[in-house]
Design an enzyme around this catalytic site. Structure first.
Site, PDB file in Angstrom:
ATOM      1  N   HIS A  97      -2.753   7.345  -7.474  1.00  0.00           N
ATOM      2  CA  HIS A  97      -1.653   6.783  -6.687  1.00  0.00           C
ATOM      3  C   HIS A  97      -1.405   5.341  -7.089  1.00  0.00           C
ATOM      4  O   HIS A  97      -2.160   4.741  -7.840  1.00  0.00           O
ATOM      5  CB  HIS A  97      -1.923   6.893  -5.170  1.00  0.00           C
ATOM      6  CG  HIS A  97      -2.938   5.927  -4.642  1.00  0.00           C
ATOM      7  ND1 HIS A  97      -3.000   5.551  -3.322  1.00  0.00           N
ATOM      8  CD2 HIS A  97      -3.931   5.239  -5.255  1.00  0.00           C
ATOM      9  CE1 HIS A  97      -3.988   4.690  -3.141  1.00  0.00           C
ATOM     10  NE2 HIS A  97      -4.569   4.486  -4.290  1.00  0.00           N
ATOM     11  N   CYS A 122      -4.005  -2.683  -6.685  1.00  0.00           N
ATOM     12  CA  CYS A 122      -3.588  -1.322  -6.290  1.00  0.00           C
ATOM     13  C   CYS A 122      -2.115  -1.079  -6.591  1.00  0.00           C
ATOM     14  O   CYS A 122      -1.633   0.057  -6.495  1.00  0.00           O
ATOM     15  CB  CYS A 122      -3.839  -1.105  -4.803  1.00  0.00           C
ATOM     16  SG  CYS A 122      -5.580  -1.192  -4.376  1.00  0.00           S
ATOM     17  N   HIS A 180      -3.861   4.418 -10.454  1.00  0.00           N
ATOM     18  CA  HIS A 180      -5.320   4.483 -10.582  1.00  0.00           C
ATOM     19  C   HIS A 180      -5.769   5.654  -9.722  1.00  0.00           C
ATOM     20  O   HIS A 180      -4.987   6.169  -8.917  1.00  0.00           O
ATOM     21  CB  HIS A 180      -5.974   3.170 -10.115  1.00  0.00           C
ATOM     22  CG  HIS A 180      -5.700   2.867  -8.684  1.00  0.00           C
ATOM     23  ND1 HIS A 180      -4.549   2.236  -8.262  1.00  0.00           N
ATOM     24  CD2 HIS A 180      -6.409   3.149  -7.560  1.00  0.00           C
ATOM     25  CE1 HIS A 180      -4.561   2.142  -6.951  1.00  0.00           C
ATOM     26  NE2 HIS A 180      -5.679   2.693  -6.485  1.00  0.00           N
ATOM     27  N   HIS A 237      -8.767   8.062  -7.347  1.00  0.00           N
ATOM     28  CA  HIS A 237      -9.898   8.083  -6.416  1.00  0.00           C
ATOM     29  C   HIS A 237     -10.432   9.505  -6.301  1.00  0.00           C
ATOM     30  O   HIS A 237      -9.682  10.469  -6.454  1.00  0.00           O
ATOM     31  CB  HIS A 237      -9.473   7.660  -5.005  1.00  0.00           C
ATOM     32  CG  HIS A 237      -8.946   6.274  -4.925  1.00  0.00           C
ATOM     33  ND1 HIS A 237      -9.769   5.167  -4.908  1.00  0.00           N
ATOM     34  CD2 HIS A 237      -7.685   5.790  -4.855  1.00  0.00           C
ATOM     35  CE1 HIS A 237      -9.034   4.079  -4.831  1.00  0.00           C
ATOM     36  NE2 HIS A 237      -7.758   4.427  -4.796  1.00  0.00           N
ATOM     37  N   ASP A 295      -4.802  17.889  -5.011  1.00  0.00           N
ATOM     38  CA  ASP A 295      -5.881  17.754  -5.997  1.00  0.00           C
ATOM     39  C   ASP A 295      -5.323  17.659  -7.414  1.00  0.00           C
ATOM     40  O   ASP A 295      -4.496  18.469  -7.826  1.00  0.00           O
ATOM     41  CB  ASP A 295      -6.825  18.956  -5.890  1.00  0.00           C
ATOM     42  CG  ASP A 295      -8.084  18.772  -6.716  1.00  0.00           C
ATOM     43  OD1 ASP A 295      -8.569  17.619  -6.827  1.00  0.00           O
ATOM     44  OD2 ASP A 295      -8.580  19.769  -7.273  1.00  0.00           O
ATOM     45  N   HIS A 296      -5.779  16.642  -8.145  1.00  0.00           N
ATOM     46  CA  HIS A 296      -5.320  16.380  -9.517  1.00  0.00           C
ATOM     47  C   HIS A 296      -3.814  16.134  -9.576  1.00  0.00           C
ATOM     48  O   HIS A 296      -3.144  16.516 -10.519  1.00  0.00           O
ATOM     49  CB  HIS A 296      -5.766  17.483 -10.483  1.00  0.00           C
ATOM     50  CG  HIS A 296      -7.242  17.414 -10.788  1.00  0.00           C
ATOM     51  ND1 HIS A 296      -8.195  17.728  -9.847  1.00  0.00           N
ATOM     52  CD2 HIS A 296      -7.902  17.022 -11.889  1.00  0.00           C
ATOM     53  CE1 HIS A 296      -9.384  17.546 -10.361  1.00  0.00           C
ATOM     54  NE2 HIS A 296      -9.248  17.105 -11.600  1.00  0.00           N
ATOM     55  N   GLU A 298     -11.803   6.869   0.926  1.00  0.00           N
ATOM     56  CA  GLU A 298     -11.192   6.632  -0.383  1.00  0.00           C
ATOM     57  C   GLU A 298     -12.206   6.004  -1.335  1.00  0.00           C
ATOM     58  O   GLU A 298     -12.213   6.271  -2.527  1.00  0.00           O
ATOM     59  CB  GLU A 298      -9.976   5.719  -0.227  1.00  0.00           C
ATOM     60  CG  GLU A 298      -9.133   5.584  -1.476  1.00  0.00           C
ATOM     61  CD  GLU A 298      -8.077   4.515  -1.315  1.00  0.00           C
ATOM     62  OE1 GLU A 298      -6.894   4.856  -1.322  1.00  0.00           O
ATOM     63  OE2 GLU A 298      -8.434   3.329  -1.185  1.00  0.00           O
TER      64      GLU A 298
END
Ligand code: NI
Length: 135
Positions: A14, A33, A39, A41, A79-80, A124
């Site tokens: 994100h 960020c 980047h 998580h 996810d991904h 996170e």
């Protein structure tokens, strides 16, 4: 009331960015960020359901069912993925963990067959933990 928790993990990227602010304001508020190419998580999600124990099954909720509800309605969507561009329920919001928790709540609140959704918790990073209880 008895509280049952199912934990799932997912990986996503994100970028914290508010389109209605200038680039300078975004940098000032979100720092690294806000870096343009995102980047990632490894998020840890905990879904807590509260309810009475069903005398027939001894369950508040069947954890196998809870798991598939979370996979179908949340994990498959995030996810991904890139949370800014790929996730329908996060369009138009800054992709903070706070907004992610509220979005996931809305995905799940009407899908719990027995018991009631009590809280959504998301980690996170090792040190940051967000919890939403629907209000
Ligand atoms: Ni981040």
């Amino acid at each position: 009331m008895v509280y049952v928790t199912r934990r799932e993990v997912f990986s996503a990227s994100h970028r914290l960015h508010n389109d209605s602010l200038s680039d300078d304001e975004n940098k000032e508020i979100f720092g690294k960020c806000n870096s343009p190419n995102s980047h990632g998580h490894n998020y840890i999600l905990e879904v807590v359901v509260g309810g009475e124990i069903n005398p027939k099954t001894g369950y508040v909720i069947d954890l196998k069912k809870l798991k598939s509800i979370i996979i179908e309605n949340v994990i498959k969507k995030v996810d991904h993925r890139n949370l800014n561009t790929d996730v329908d329920f996060l369009q138009g919001v800054v992709t903070t963990t706070e907004n992610l928790a509220v979005g996931i709540w809305k995905q799940l609140v009407d899908k719990i067959p027995s018991g009631k959704l009590y809280s959504i918790k998301i980690k996170e990073t090792e040190n940051n933990y967000i919890e939403y209880r629907g209000k």
